[in-house]
Design a protein around this motif. Structure first.
Motif, PDB file in Angstrom:
ATOM      1  N   GLY A  94       6.545   6.159   4.815  1.00  0.00           N
ATOM      2  CA  GLY A  94       6.343   5.199   5.952  1.00  0.00           C
ATOM      3  C   GLY A  94       7.162   3.990   5.595  1.00  0.00           C
ATOM      4  N   TYR A  95       7.534   3.777   4.266  1.00  0.00           N
ATOM      5  CA  TYR A  95       7.901   2.328   3.660  1.00  0.00           C
ATOM      6  C   TYR A  95       9.004   1.819   4.849  1.00  0.00           C
ATOM      7  CZ  TYR A  95       8.844  -1.205   0.713  1.00  0.00           C
ATOM      8  OH  TYR A  95       8.976  -2.759   0.024  1.00  0.00           O
ATOM      9  N   GLU A  96       9.919   2.681   5.341  1.00  0.00           N
ATOM     10  CA  GLU A  96      11.061   2.231   5.869  1.00  0.00           C
ATOM     11  C   GLU A  96      10.972   1.668   7.194  1.00  0.00           C
ATOM     12  OE1 GLU A  96      14.085   5.061   6.169  1.00  0.00           O
ATOM     13  OE2 GLU A  96      14.724   5.136   4.168  1.00  0.00           O
ATOM     14  N   PHE A  97       9.916   2.490   8.104  1.00  0.00           N
ATOM     15  CA  PHE A  97       9.334   1.916   9.426  1.00  0.00           C
ATOM     16  C   PHE A  97       8.540   0.693   9.102  1.00  0.00           C
ATOM     17  CE2 PHE A  97       5.599   1.983  12.049  1.00  0.00           C
ATOM     18  CZ  PHE A  97       6.182   1.585  13.172  1.00  0.00           C
ATOM     19  N   LEU A  98       7.728   0.571   8.035  1.00  0.00           N
ATOM     20  CA  LEU A  98       7.051  -0.575   7.893  1.00  0.00           C
ATOM     21  C   LEU A  98       7.810  -1.964   7.584  1.00  0.00           C
ATOM     22  CD1 LEU A  98       3.870   0.820   5.557  1.00  0.00           C
ATOM     23  CD2 LEU A  98       3.912   0.033   8.173  1.00  0.00           C
ATOM     24  N   ALA A  99       8.723  -1.642   6.718  1.00  0.00           N
ATOM     25  CA  ALA A  99       9.914  -2.649   6.591  1.00  0.00           C
ATOM     26  C   ALA A  99      10.515  -3.053   7.741  1.00  0.00           C
ATOM     27  CB  ALA A  99      10.776  -2.155   5.421  1.00  0.00           C
ATOM     28  N   VAL A 100      10.839  -2.361   8.693  1.00  0.00           N
ATOM     29  CA  VAL A 100      11.614  -2.602   9.863  1.00  0.00           C
ATOM     30  C   VAL A 100      10.293  -3.488  10.704  1.00  0.00           C
ATOM     31  CG1 VAL A 100      12.634  -1.951  12.174  1.00  0.00           C
ATOM     32  CG2 VAL A 100      13.218  -0.803   9.943  1.00  0.00           C
ATOM     33  N   LEU A 101       9.173  -2.887  10.895  1.00  0.00           N
ATOM     34  CA  LEU A 101       8.189  -3.569  11.549  1.00  0.00           C
ATOM     35  C   LEU A 101       7.839  -5.058  10.891  1.00  0.00           C
ATOM     36  CD1 LEU A 101       6.169  -3.666  14.051  1.00  0.00           C
ATOM     37  CD2 LEU A 101       4.725  -2.274  12.390  1.00  0.00           C
ATOM     38  N   HIS A 102       7.892  -5.086   9.686  1.00  0.00           N
ATOM     39  CA  HIS A 102       7.480  -6.507   9.248  1.00  0.00           C
ATOM     40  C   HIS A 102       8.522  -7.038   9.243  1.00  0.00           C
ATOM     41  CE1 HIS A 102       5.706  -9.219   6.206  1.00  0.00           C
ATOM     42  NE2 HIS A 102       6.947  -9.175   5.404  1.00  0.00           N
ATOM     43  N   MET A 103       9.974  -7.000   9.101  1.00  0.00           N
ATOM     44  CA  MET A 103      11.079  -7.869   9.343  1.00  0.00           C
ATOM     45  C   MET A 103      10.946  -8.347  10.881  1.00  0.00           C
ATOM     46  SD  MET A 103      15.139  -6.762   9.390  1.00  0.00           S
ATOM     47  CE  MET A 103      14.871  -5.807  10.790  1.00  0.00           C
ATOM     48  N   VAL A 104      10.908  -7.586  11.793  1.00  0.00           N
ATOM     49  CA  VAL A 104      10.735  -8.017  13.194  1.00  0.00           C
ATOM     50  C   VAL A 104       9.492  -8.997  13.320  1.00  0.00           C
ATOM     51  CG1 VAL A 104      10.403  -7.134  15.619  1.00  0.00           C
ATOM     52  CG2 VAL A 104      11.802  -5.835  13.975  1.00  0.00           C
ATOM     53  N   SER A 105       8.400  -8.732  12.799  1.00  0.00           N
ATOM     54  CA  SER A 105       7.472  -9.781  13.120  1.00  0.00           C
ATOM     55  C   SER A 105       7.614 -11.114  12.393  1.00  0.00           C
ATOM     56  CB  SER A 105       6.165  -9.042  12.637  1.00  0.00           C
ATOM     57  OG  SER A 105       6.089  -8.892  11.068  1.00  0.00           O
ATOM     58  N   VAL A 106       8.207 -11.086  10.950  1.00  0.00           N
ATOM     59  CA  VAL A 106       8.733 -12.222  10.526  1.00  0.00           C
ATOM     60  C   VAL A 106       9.902 -12.834  11.316  1.00  0.00           C
ATOM     61  CG1 VAL A 106       9.649 -13.127   8.305  1.00  0.00           C
ATOM     62  CG2 VAL A 106       7.994 -11.200   8.263  1.00  0.00           C
ATOM     63  N   VAL A 107      10.638 -12.223  11.741  1.00  0.00           N
ATOM     64  CA  VAL A 107      11.802 -13.076  12.479  1.00  0.00           C
ATOM     65  C   VAL A 107      11.465 -13.549  13.638  1.00  0.00           C
ATOM     66  CG1 VAL A 107      13.861 -12.711  13.780  1.00  0.00           C
ATOM     67  CG2 VAL A 107      13.701 -11.723  11.393  1.00  0.00           C
ATOM     68  N   PHE A 108      10.591 -12.969  14.534  1.00  0.00           N
ATOM     69  CA  PHE A 108       9.749 -13.282  15.584  1.00  0.00           C
ATOM     70  C   PHE A 108       9.212 -14.653  15.322  1.00  0.00           C
ATOM     71  CE2 PHE A 108       6.246 -13.714  18.267  1.00  0.00           C
ATOM     72  CZ  PHE A 108       6.880 -13.967  19.540  1.00  0.00           C
ATOM     73  N   THR A 109       8.415 -14.583  14.367  1.00  0.00           N
ATOM     74  CA  THR A 109       7.541 -15.763  14.028  1.00  0.00           C
ATOM     75  C   THR A 109       8.377 -17.127  13.608  1.00  0.00           C
ATOM     76  OG1 THR A 109       5.608 -14.072  13.293  1.00  0.00           O
ATOM     77  CG2 THR A 109       5.496 -16.588  12.451  1.00  0.00           C
ATOM     78  N   LEU A 110       9.339 -16.774  12.896  1.00  0.00           N
ATOM     79  CA  LEU A 110      10.287 -17.786  12.609  1.00  0.00           C
ATOM     80  C   LEU A 110      10.823 -18.433  13.669  1.00  0.00           C
ATOM     81  CD1 LEU A 110      11.867 -16.455   8.804  1.00  0.00           C
ATOM     82  CD2 LEU A 110      10.065 -18.100   9.291  1.00  0.00           C
TER      83      LEU A 110
ATOM     84  N   PHE B 241       0.815  -1.190   0.012  1.00  0.00           N
ATOM     85  CA  PHE B 241      -0.141  -0.072   0.069  1.00  0.00           C
ATOM     86  C   PHE B 241       0.842   1.278  -0.098  1.00  0.00           C
ATOM     87  CE2 PHE B 241      -2.237   3.329   2.267  1.00  0.00           C
ATOM     88  CZ  PHE B 241      -3.600   3.484   1.475  1.00  0.00           C
ATOM     89  N   SER B 242       1.895   1.227   0.605  1.00  0.00           N
ATOM     90  CA  SER B 242       2.907   2.539   0.934  1.00  0.00           C
ATOM     91  C   SER B 242       3.396   2.726  -0.466  1.00  0.00           C
ATOM     92  CB  SER B 242       3.766   2.052   2.045  1.00  0.00           C
ATOM     93  OG  SER B 242       4.979   3.405   1.960  1.00  0.00           O
ATOM     94  N   SER B 243       3.697   1.640  -1.086  1.00  0.00           N
ATOM     95  CA  SER B 243       4.816   1.705  -2.362  1.00  0.00           C
ATOM     96  C   SER B 243       3.763   2.314  -3.472  1.00  0.00           C
ATOM     97  CB  SER B 243       5.556   0.407  -3.029  1.00  0.00           C
ATOM     98  OG  SER B 243       4.453  -0.454  -2.899  1.00  0.00           O
ATOM     99  N   ILE B 244       2.616   1.814  -3.412  1.00  0.00           N
ATOM    100  CA  ILE B 244       1.827   2.057  -4.426  1.00  0.00           C
ATOM    101  C   ILE B 244       0.807   3.435  -4.279  1.00  0.00           C
ATOM    102  CG2 ILE B 244      -0.369   1.423  -5.844  1.00  0.00           C
ATOM    103  CD1 ILE B 244       0.415  -1.377  -5.430  1.00  0.00           C
ATOM    104  N   PHE B 245       0.533   3.547  -3.151  1.00  0.00           N
ATOM    105  CA  PHE B 245      -0.670   4.882  -3.023  1.00  0.00           C
ATOM    106  C   PHE B 245       0.068   5.838  -2.028  1.00  0.00           C
ATOM    107  CE2 PHE B 245      -3.205   0.758  -3.291  1.00  0.00           C
ATOM    108  CZ  PHE B 245      -4.095   1.506  -4.363  1.00  0.00           C
ATOM    109  N   LEU B 246       1.161   5.637  -1.462  1.00  0.00           N
ATOM    110  CA  LEU B 246       2.096   6.775  -0.507  1.00  0.00           C
ATOM    111  C   LEU B 246       3.007   6.857  -1.334  1.00  0.00           C
ATOM    112  CD1 LEU B 246       0.839   5.587   2.855  1.00  0.00           C
ATOM    113  CD2 LEU B 246      -0.347   7.083   1.489  1.00  0.00           C
ATOM    114  N   HIS B 247       3.529   6.502  -2.339  1.00  0.00           N
ATOM    115  CA  HIS B 247       4.798   6.929  -2.795  1.00  0.00           C
ATOM    116  C   HIS B 247       6.062   6.469  -1.869  1.00  0.00           C
ATOM    117  CE1 HIS B 247       2.307   8.909  -6.300  1.00  0.00           C
ATOM    118  NE2 HIS B 247       1.748   9.492  -5.157  1.00  0.00           N
ATOM    119  N   GLY B 248       5.845   5.388  -1.263  1.00  0.00           N
ATOM    120  CA  GLY B 248       6.902   4.935  -0.255  1.00  0.00           C
ATOM    121  C   GLY B 248       6.899   5.783   0.993  1.00  0.00           C
TER     122      GLY B 248
END
Length: 385
Positions: free
Chosen positions: A270-286, A261-268
């Motif tokens: 908040g992308y960096e914050f969302l990328a870090v949040l997504h990475m943390v959630s994925v790493v924790f889940t794995l 959504f950020s890359s398509i509609f917000l032109h990037g």
């Protein structure tokens, strides 16, 4: 569910002592020398280290000596190494228990049996499809639970098939022009597919993880809702074991969709914050997978082996005698209990655990309840009417 047959007007009295042992030969113990907890932990640690090293080597050589490895995905790759260690460690501990060890051994024996393959060549593919893929046993409990579980299962399978190879550098997408729209998909450096990023195939290739997230979110939300509303489900649930996995799936899926959504509609934005949040959630889940409820994903294939063991044992003893051929009859009511090899395997497990009532495995569940009730009235509540 088929109701058990009603008890006769005057049921036979419970035997004064424990039932006599079956005349069938008792199977030999799978492991005559049980290992101590320290030995089990040592073997599990060695197994975890070995599997982790093999995965690291596979990443290095699969990415052509790290030439195709994306350093931005390093946290994900490290998490998969920890995942490999945890899965190997806990799986080794699990199969060290007598019950799981017997299930594991019998399952692999049935899997590699040439005689089983000749007798029922389609049995294994059919069980993999119905028991692992479509989980028909869940449909017998609840159609809604089955549908939600299917959404989570196929969404996670799709995400794993995309994420792991990309994380390890096994898959790469390159463009000869630098900006597309023509792209090449390469596996281990070899071109396997060329596609246009602007057509339907290209859209599916670049939005596969979004599709997986759309599948997972409704399934996980249904189970969260059920655990909040269903009294039976909420009674025995634990936050860390039952709720955290579902919350982790929702967070991973939502943050992944927000990146798109950020890359398509917000032109990037908040992308960096969302990328870090997504990475943390994925790493924790794995990292959480081997030590929580997600571990049943690893255990489930072993159950397919046991189902194959039961099916082939029953089919081998069947024939013209009917559907109940090859099944051990209850020693009290004569109703079929299960296949003879399965019951003997259960008795062997009980002997490994030093349980001195393995003969009771030859009674059906209803007769066990009746005998237990008779024993209670005779020895605990004498004369109670």
């Amino acid at each position: 569910m088929i109701e058990p047959p009603q008890a006769p007007a005057e049921p036979p009295q419970a035997p004064a002592g424990p039932p006599q042992a079956s005349t069938a030969p008792a199977p030999a113990s799978v492991d005559r020398a049980p290992r101590t907890p320290a030995q089990v932990r040592r073997r599990a640690t060695l197994a975890g280290v070995a599997v982790s090293l093999l995965l690291i080597l596979a990443i290095v050589f699969g990415s052509r000596l790290l030439r195709d490895f994306d350093s931005a995905l390093l946290p994900y790759a490290v998490a998969t190494v920890f995942l490999a260690f945890g899965v190997a460690y806990r799986y080794t501990v699990w199969v060290s228990a007598p019950g799981a060890r017997r299930l594991f051994a019998q399952g692999w024996r049935a899997f590699f049996s040439a005689d089983n393959f000749r007798t029922a060549p389609t049995a294994l593919p059919r069980m993999i499809a119905t028991y692992l893929g479509f989980q028909k046993f869940l449909g017998a409990r609840s159609h809604a639970r089955w549908a939600a579980h299917q959404l989570i299962f196929w969404g996670c399978v799709l995400a794993a098939l995309i994420t792991f190879p990309l994380t390890w550098g096994w898959f790469t997408f390159t463009s000869s022009t630098g900006s597309g729209p023509g792209y090449e998909m390469r596996v281990w450096g070899f071109k396997v597919l060329g596609f246009d990023a602007l057509n339907a195939v290209g859209w599916l290739m670049f939005h596969g993880l979004d599709i997986a997230a759309v599948l997972v979110i409704p399934g996980a939300c249904y189970f969260l809702w059920r655990r909040m509303k269903d009294r039976g489900a909420a009674t025995g649930q634990r936050f860390a074991y039952d709720l955290v996995p579902l919350i982790a799936l929702v967070v991973v899926s939502v943050t992944g969709l927000l990146l798109t959504f950020s890359s398509i509609f917000l032109h990037g934005g908040g992308y960096e914050f969302l990328a870090v949040l997504h990475m943390v959630s994925v790493v924790f889940t794995l990292i959480y997978i081997p030590f929580g409820k997600f571990f049943h994903i690893v255990q489930r294939p072993a159950a397919v082996g046991m189902q194959l063991f039961k099916y082939t044992a029953r089919r081998k003893d069947q024939g013209a005698a009917g559907d109940d051929a090859g099944l051990l009859a209850c020693r009290r009511c004569g109703q079929p209990v299960d296949t003879v090899p399965y019951v003997e395997n259960l008795r062997g497990t009980m002997r490994d655990l030093k349980l001195d009532f393995d003969e009771w495995a030859e009674y059906c569940p209803r007769c066990k309840r009746v005998l237990r009730g008779n024993a209670y009235l005779t020895h605990v509540k004498k004369g109670f009417k």
